[in-house]
Design a protein around this motif. Structure first.
Motif, mmCIF file in Angstrom:
data_model
loop_
_atom_site.group_PDB
_atom_site.id
_atom_site.type_symbol
_atom_site.label_atom_id
_atom_site.label_comp_id
_atom_site.label_asym_id
_atom_site.label_seq_id
_atom_site.Cartn_x
_atom_site.Cartn_y
_atom_site.Cartn_z
ATOM 1 N N GLY A 86 0.466 -1.352 -0.452
ATOM 2 C CA GLY A 86 -0.154 -0.147 0.011
ATOM 3 C C GLY A 86 1.127 1.450 0.431
ATOM 4 O O GLY A 86 0.538 2.424 -1.004
ATOM 5 N N TYR A 87 1.551 1.103 1.096
ATOM 6 C CA TYR A 87 2.406 2.553 0.833
ATOM 7 C C TYR A 87 3.508 2.400 -0.334
ATOM 8 O O TYR A 87 3.777 3.674 -0.620
ATOM 9 N N ASP A 88 4.230 1.293 -1.027
ATOM 10 C CA ASP A 88 4.613 1.800 -1.783
ATOM 11 C C ASP A 88 4.206 3.162 -3.456
ATOM 12 O O ASP A 88 4.564 2.897 -3.968
ATOM 13 N N ARG A 89 2.666 1.827 -3.250
ATOM 14 C CA ARG A 89 1.708 2.380 -4.555
ATOM 15 C C ARG A 89 1.709 3.985 -3.940
ATOM 16 O O ARG A 89 1.296 5.011 -4.316
ATOM 17 N N GLY A 112 9.283 2.398 -2.256
ATOM 18 C CA GLY A 112 8.711 3.688 -2.797
ATOM 19 C C GLY A 112 9.067 4.717 -2.147
ATOM 20 O O GLY A 112 9.010 6.037 -2.547
ATOM 21 N N MET A 113 8.116 4.759 -0.353
ATOM 22 C CA MET A 113 8.301 5.746 0.737
ATOM 23 C C MET A 113 9.875 6.046 0.556
ATOM 24 O O MET A 113 10.043 7.496 0.379
ATOM 25 N N ILE A 114 11.207 4.980 0.789
ATOM 26 C CA ILE A 114 12.125 5.628 0.480
ATOM 27 C C ILE A 114 12.744 6.646 -0.605
ATOM 28 O O ILE A 114 13.413 7.323 -0.447
ATOM 29 N N ALA A 115 12.379 5.749 -1.429
ATOM 30 C CA ALA A 115 13.067 6.309 -2.628
ATOM 31 C C ALA A 115 12.136 7.946 -2.661
ATOM 32 O O ALA A 115 13.224 8.645 -3.203
#
Ligand SMILES: C[S@@+](CC[C@H](N)C(=O)[O-])C[C@H]1O[C@@H](n2cnc3c(N)ncnc32)[C@H](O)[C@@H]1O
Length: 245
Positions: free
Chosen positions: A17-20, A81-84
């Protein structure tokens, strides 16, 4: 319709979910974030020259101000995704990022940090007492742990972290945990931590002027804050009963 008068979201594993969500996370008006930005920083205070870990750092909303405030900063999250996204911020090279699932013991030695902060993460953690114990373990004896948490009352009213996926047009909810206030308090007490600050905050008119999307939440308790330090309460205060749902 659920009590918040909005369509139910599709629940997906938290990390997925957080990656998206990552790409649009910072661009959205988030009522919880608006209120949290008012109450969290004063409880944290000055961080110049201290070691701070940001647990569940996401896109770095709270991480980068720590760098600007002069702290030595470590940031932990399990979403690539969030770290990126966090790494698109100019100061990211001054942060030590650690990819880690918070359901596992933290990869740090005891007493590694002066401040252990976690902002809007614990409502995704099953049995949060285990993580709270870990946060206490990595905190130095003269430091503190500072937590902001989506208020459990939100979930009882059918609201949890979610976003509108621009690709599919579907409302997506990274899985949350049905934690109660007692789970957080008991977690702190079981870890031998003293609750030095506890507060609950309702969304209000002032917050709505900065975030009209949150108007429907005016009067709702949406945020909880806890600051924890070494040292226990008196034994008679050592356990809180979960609500009988
Ligand atoms: C609502 S966001 C908050 C991000 C940031 N702290 C903020 O306040 O803007 C929740 C974050 O917690 C992370 N998270 C949730 N469960 C996690 C877990 N089990 N392990 C590591 N990170 C987790 C998510 O990837 C996400 O970045």
């Amino acid at each position: 319709m659920n009590p918040a008068d909005e369509p139910l979201a599709e629940v997906v594993p938290t990390r997925e979910g957080y990656d998206r969500w990552a790409e649009i996370y910072d661009d959205e008006q988030n009522p919880l974030v608006v209120l949290e930005e008012r109450y969290f920083p004063p409880l944290l205070g000055d961080v110049r020259g201290v070691d701070v870990v940001d647990i569940g750092c996401g896109t770095g909303r709270g991480t980068i101000p720590l760098v600007r405030g002069g702290a030595r900063v470590t940031a932990v999250d399990f979403s690539d995704g969030m770290i990126a996204r966090a790494k698109r911020r100019p100061e990211w090279r001054e942060v030590r990022f650690v990819e880690h699932d918070l359901h596992q013991p933290l990869p740090f030695a005891a007493a590694s940090f002066d401040r252990v902060v976690s902002r809007l993460v614990l409502d995704h953690i099953e049995r949060p007492g285990r993580l709270i114990g870990e946060l206490g373990r990595v905190c130095r004896p003269d430091g503190f742990v500072l937590l902001s948490i989506m208020h459990p009352a939100m979930m009882l009213r059918g609201v949890q972290a979610r976003f509108l996926d621009p690709e599919s047009g579907v409302k997506i909810a990274p899985r949350s945990a049905a934690n109660e206030i007692a789970d957080y308090i008991n977690g702190a007490l079981a870890a031998g931590l003293r609750i030095d600050h506890f507060s609950e905050h309702r969304f209000d008119e002032e917050a709505a002027t900065n975030c009209p999307r949150g108007e429907k939440y005016i009067g709702w308790p949406i945020l909880m804050l806890m600051r924890l330090r070494e040292g226990e309460l008196a034994p008679c205060h050592r356990r809180v009963e979960r609500a009988p749902f």
